[in-house]
Scaffold this active site. Structure first.
Site, PDB file in Angstrom:
ATOM      1  N   TRP A  85       0.935  -1.173  -0.126  1.00 32.07           N
ATOM      2  CA  TRP A  85       0.081  -0.055  -0.162  1.00 32.07           C
ATOM      3  C   TRP A  85       0.822   1.432  -0.052  1.00 32.07           C
ATOM      4  CZ3 TRP A  85      -2.207   2.305   5.081  1.00 32.07           C
ATOM      5  CH2 TRP A  85      -1.380   2.312   6.190  1.00 32.07           C
ATOM      6  N   ASP A  86       2.106   1.018  -0.206  1.00 31.17           N
ATOM      7  CA  ASP A  86       2.976   2.217  -0.025  1.00 31.17           C
ATOM      8  C   ASP A  86       2.973   3.233  -0.921  1.00 31.17           C
ATOM      9  OD1 ASP A  86       4.262  -0.207   1.116  1.00 31.17           O
ATOM     10  OD2 ASP A  86       5.598   1.028   2.038  1.00 31.17           O
ATOM     11  N   GLU A 127      -0.980  -4.152  11.983  1.00 31.18           N
ATOM     12  CA  GLU A 127      -0.091  -5.121  11.617  1.00 31.18           C
ATOM     13  C   GLU A 127       0.175  -6.087  12.971  1.00 31.18           C
ATOM     14  OE1 GLU A 127       3.137  -4.254   8.896  1.00 31.18           O
ATOM     15  OE2 GLU A 127       1.957  -4.271   7.270  1.00 31.18           O
ATOM     16  N   LYS A 182       2.178  -1.373  16.044  1.00 28.72           N
ATOM     17  CA  LYS A 182       3.405  -1.395  15.389  1.00 28.72           C
ATOM     18  C   LYS A 182       3.496  -0.131  14.866  1.00 28.72           C
ATOM     19  CE  LYS A 182       5.722  -3.408  11.494  1.00 28.72           C
ATOM     20  NZ  LYS A 182       5.695  -4.449  10.184  1.00 28.72           N
ATOM     21  N   GLN A 183       2.655   0.490  14.395  1.00 29.16           N
ATOM     22  CA  GLN A 183       2.614   1.956  13.665  1.00 29.16           C
ATOM     23  C   GLN A 183       1.319   2.427  13.838  1.00 29.16           C
ATOM     24  OE1 GLN A 183       3.159   1.045   9.379  1.00 29.16           O
ATOM     25  NE2 GLN A 183       2.256  -0.760   9.536  1.00 29.16           N
TER      26      GLN A 183
END
Length: 841
Positions: free
Chosen positions: A396-397, A535, A655-656
């Site tokens: 998805w970057d 994630e 995680k983020q």
């Protein structure tokens, strides 16, 4: 030693084997078609070195057996490491120290052949040792290295290496190399090596080769897997100075060919010979050297694959390129001119160290996604063309990349979106196989659009292979829809939006419409069994199935997609609308359901904040300080806990950024309107509480995390925003993830920092036929400027200061542009500028 940047230069002083692979990644040169890591040409793969060359979109599939107690076959598709074109090594054959500047002592070139090179058999041994054996080739890992410097010219894409060495006899040699991967002629690369004896006279041998015996071995945790992607090697040579290698990938059967021409540009050749056999065809030159008289060797390389357009035979194309390729000075001139053109379209001026790092980031974005990709069927590789991490897959970057490209290189954005549209049939089949309608795009995509996400992943801390459920990140579809919409708003490309763009967006909306399940007890629609951007959380503690319910980011973005799909159908011309509805079997009942789902998708809350997913607030709190004391760096908290026999699924630990990603995608007013459509009030206080809540529960195990947090905190004018922005800036150049950058740069994080300046700090939106601005400058980044393209206006100038900003339009016959600020609207005519005073806001 850490890299330093001086204006347009990124430089490393000294040779540090432990940092070599990081430097190789950050000194990668590319042009969109292919890229080559900044490895030393004198070395092969192994130890501190990993030369790698990757062509965009060149993938191959292999099956590996993993696990000892319970072996199983695992299939992976990888971006292929292609034959290495870099090898160029040298050694001192013989010679003596000069006693005076005049003539050479005995043993110099006067005692051997001189003048034109004489071809000698390839197997002739070199002289220079008492037992008749050849002396060793020089490498930076041996003795006698006196100086070592690498300098990357960011303006013109040239890597320079300068080194001095001294052998056991005291003979000193200076070497300077200039390397380029041509930005104007995307199949060409060149390496010029200048060797200068400082205090001796004698002979040198130089070998220039192509190494076809390479494999994918650049990521340690993948090395248990099969990495031999190339087969069917053949090699040869053409007179007078060119060698070639041809091979193909084992499964995808992509033909690959490289040709290398090696010429002595200055100096006196004693002999020359070619060894075209084996997987490493080589050209060897023996040259006479005298003090302070440079010997210059130029290697020019061409690379083609069978995927190239207008090419029937890659080897023929590579050899033809070499036949017509000019000398190094002309190649350098045209290469520099091509880079100058790129920088004109991507101008970004930010003062200080932040600006210098942003220039490095922009350099690598341009090398990976240059306008050359418009002729290729490629997506956004999450780790660039800089290494083998993530297997070169497309995630998805692009969500973090296309917003920058949209207003500088919209043709590149269009090409990247076309990559997704070509894989729409595969996404439709994937949805059908899972019981859904519409298109379910894969979390990891490669050559043909099937799901490439592995079902197992290795925890290097515990050594265990574990189930991987990250393929449940269906929010990738919303990211694609978001990029389609943003591209249309910025470019005004109605032809694309009304055809491929609309079809893709509507298929994604179809998926979300069918994935939503109505819960009568709640009076809400729900999306169950997914994984969000976090994630870490892939399941509930002790849950029987993978996935989570009502991930807030997934649901809100799904509602946005459905709303935009309905808006698209209202704006598409009626004949096209009817055609799309017939093709996708959309009827009035379906559209009514979309509208209802877009207004009643569930968003969970707890403790006065938005819940990351249903039940997040019921998870245990983690002893953050305890884990920091025990482990120091806890970015990869998931691996730490699994190695302890625990799971991060039990804790409120991310995680983020997950829920906070909403503040990255949408400006406050649009996000508040989204929540209002969903029946909730999202005011500043609720959002600030949500930001604070997750800020203290995130380990930042992704380079994207600090970027998003810096963006969100800047938008809410928090003084700690700069800390996260700084971390985002240095995440790759300082390798804060502990070795990951060496496996490939993080393209989304690099592009995201550029967009943070461009959109995050200016509040720039291209929405509703206007440029919308809501500046939120950071004190540390309060002055900057950039140029952009908006629709048909080329070279729109934006200059930001702490007290205001100036927007200027170049002269043209185009329509004026409306600038919409929170408190006023200004119209600018072509050829004019407007100063927007922010001092009182």
């Amino acid at each position: 030693m850490e890299g330093t940047v001086e204006r347009w230069e990124w430089a490393y002083e000294g040779y540090e084997p432990g940092e070599e692979r990081l430097r190789e990644a950050l000194c990668t040169l590319g042009n969109g078609y292919f890229a080559t890591r900044g490895a030393a040409p004198e070395t092969d793969a192994g130890g501190p070195h990993y030369p790698g060359t990757y062509a965009a979109g060149c993938y191959n599939r292999l099956v590996s057996t993993v696990g000892e107690s319970e072996p199983r076959d695992v299939e992976n598709e990888d971006m292929v490491n292609l034959p290495n074109w870099l090898p160029l090594r040298f050694r001192i054959l013989d010679g003596a120290l000069d006693g005076a500047l005049g003539g050479p002592p005995g043993g110099g070139p006067g005692n051997g052949p001189s003048g034109s090179p004489a071809d000698t058999p390839a197997g002739t041994p070199a002289s220079g040792s008492a037992d008749g054996s050849a002396p060793p080739w020089w490498t930076p890992d041996g003795d006698g290295l006196l100086e070592y410097r690498q300098r990357l010219d960011l303006r013109h894409g040239v890597l320079t290496r300068t080194l001095r060495l001294q052998d056991a006899a005291g003979r000193r040699l200076r070497v300077e190399q200039h390397r380029l991967v041509h930005m104007g002629q995307p199949h060409l690369a060149a390496l010029r090596t200048v060797l200068t004896a400082e205090n001796w006279t004698g002979t040198l041998e130089v070998e220039s080769a192509l190494d076809g015996g390479v494999a994918n071995e650049g990521v340690e945790r993948y090395r248990a897997l099969n990495g031999r992607h190339l087969t069917g090697h053949s090699t040869g040579s053409t007179e007078p100075d060119t060698v070639w290698v041809r091979c193909r990938t084992t499964d995808s059967e992509i033909g690959v060919a490289l040709a290398a021409r090696t010429r002595l540009e200055s100096g006196e050749a004693v002999s020359a010979r070619t060894d075209p056999g084996g997987p490493r065809p080589a050209r060897r030159l023996t040259v006479a050297v005298r003090p302070r008289r440079p010997v210059t060797v130029v290697k020019t390389v061409s690379l083609h694959t069978s995927h190239d357009i207008a090419v029937s035979d890659p080897l023929h194309a590579a050899l033809e390129d070499i036949d017509y390729a000019p000398g190094f000075p002309d190649l350098l001139d045209t290469h520099r001119a091509a880079w100058d053109e790129l920088w004109r379209h991507a101008e970004l001026q930010v003062p200080g160290e932040a600006g210098r790092i942003l220039r490095v980031h922009l350099f690598h974005v341009l090398q990976t996604l240059s306008p050359h990709i418009t002729d290729l069927d490629v997506g956004v590789p999450a780790r660039g063309l800089h290494g083998e991490a993530y297997r070169g897959h497309v995630f998805w970057d692009e969500l973090f990349v296309l917003p920058y490209l949209n207003v500088h290189f919209p043709e590149v954005s269009r090409s990247l979106l076309a990559y997704r549209h070509r894989r729409l049939p595969e996404a439709v089949r994937a949805a059908q196989d899972s019981g859904y309608e519409g298109a379910m795009f894969p979390w990891q995509s490669g050559s043909d659009g099937r799901e490439e996400t592995q079902t197992l992943h290795l925890n290097p801390r515990s050594g265990r292979w574990l189930p991987d459920h990250s393929r449940l990140q269906h929010h990738v579809g919303s990211a694609i829809a978001y990029n389609i919409w943003q591209y249309w708003q910025a470019s005004g490309d109605i032809d694309f939006m009304h055809t491929r763009g609309a079809e893709t967006l509507l298929r994604i909306a179809q998926f979300w419409g069918s994935a939503a399940r109505y819960d009568a007890d709640l009076g809400r629609h729900r999306i169950l069994g997914v994984v969000g951007p976090d994630e870490y959380h892939e399941a509930y503690p002790d849950g029987e199935r993978p996935g989570l319910d009502d991930n807030a980011y997934t649901n809100v973005t799904a509602a946005w997609v459905l709303a935009r799909a309905l808006e698209t159908l209202r704006t598409v011309p009626e004949p096209l609308c009817e055609e799309l509805c017939r093709k996708l079997a959309l009827d009035a009942e379906t559209l009514e359901r979309w509208d209802d789902v877009s207004r009643r998708l569930r968003v969970p809350f707890h403790a006065g904040v938005i819940s990351q997913f249903d039940g997040y607030g019921e998870l245990a709190e983690l002893d953050w300080e305890g884990y920091r004391r025990r482990y120091g760096d806890i970015r990869r908290l998931d691996r730490i806990l699994e190695a302890e026999g625990d799971t991060v699924n039990r804790y409120q630990a991310s995680k983020q950024a997950d829920a906070l990603m909403l503040g990255y995608l949408f400006q406050p007013a649009e996000l508040a309107a989204l929540f209002e459509r969903l029946g909730h009030t999202l005011d500043d206080e609720l959002w600030r509480r949500t930001v604070d809540y997750y800020l203290h529960r995130t380990s930042h195990g992704s380079t994207l995390s600090s970027l998003v947090h810096g963006w969100v905190l800047a938008r809410v004018r928090r003084p700690d925003a700069w800390r996260y922005v700084q971390e985002a800036l240095v995440s790759d150049i300082a390798d804060i993830q502990g070795g990951t950058t060496a496996e490939g740069i993080h393209l989304g994080a690099m592009a995201g920092t550029l967009d943070l300046v461009q959109r995050g700090l200016t509040g720039l939106e291209t929405r509703g036929g206007a440029l919308r601005l809501a500046p939120a400058p950071l004190p540390e980044l309060s002055q900057f400027s950039f140029t952009m393209r908006y629709r048909h206006h080329w070279g729109v100038g934006v200059r930001m200061r702490s007290d205001g900003m100036r927007v200027s339009l170049p002269g043209s016959a185009e329509e004026p542009v409306r600038l919409v600020l929170p408190d006023r609207t200004v119209t600018i005519e072509p050829g004019e500028s407007a100063w927007l005073d922010l001092a009182d806001r």
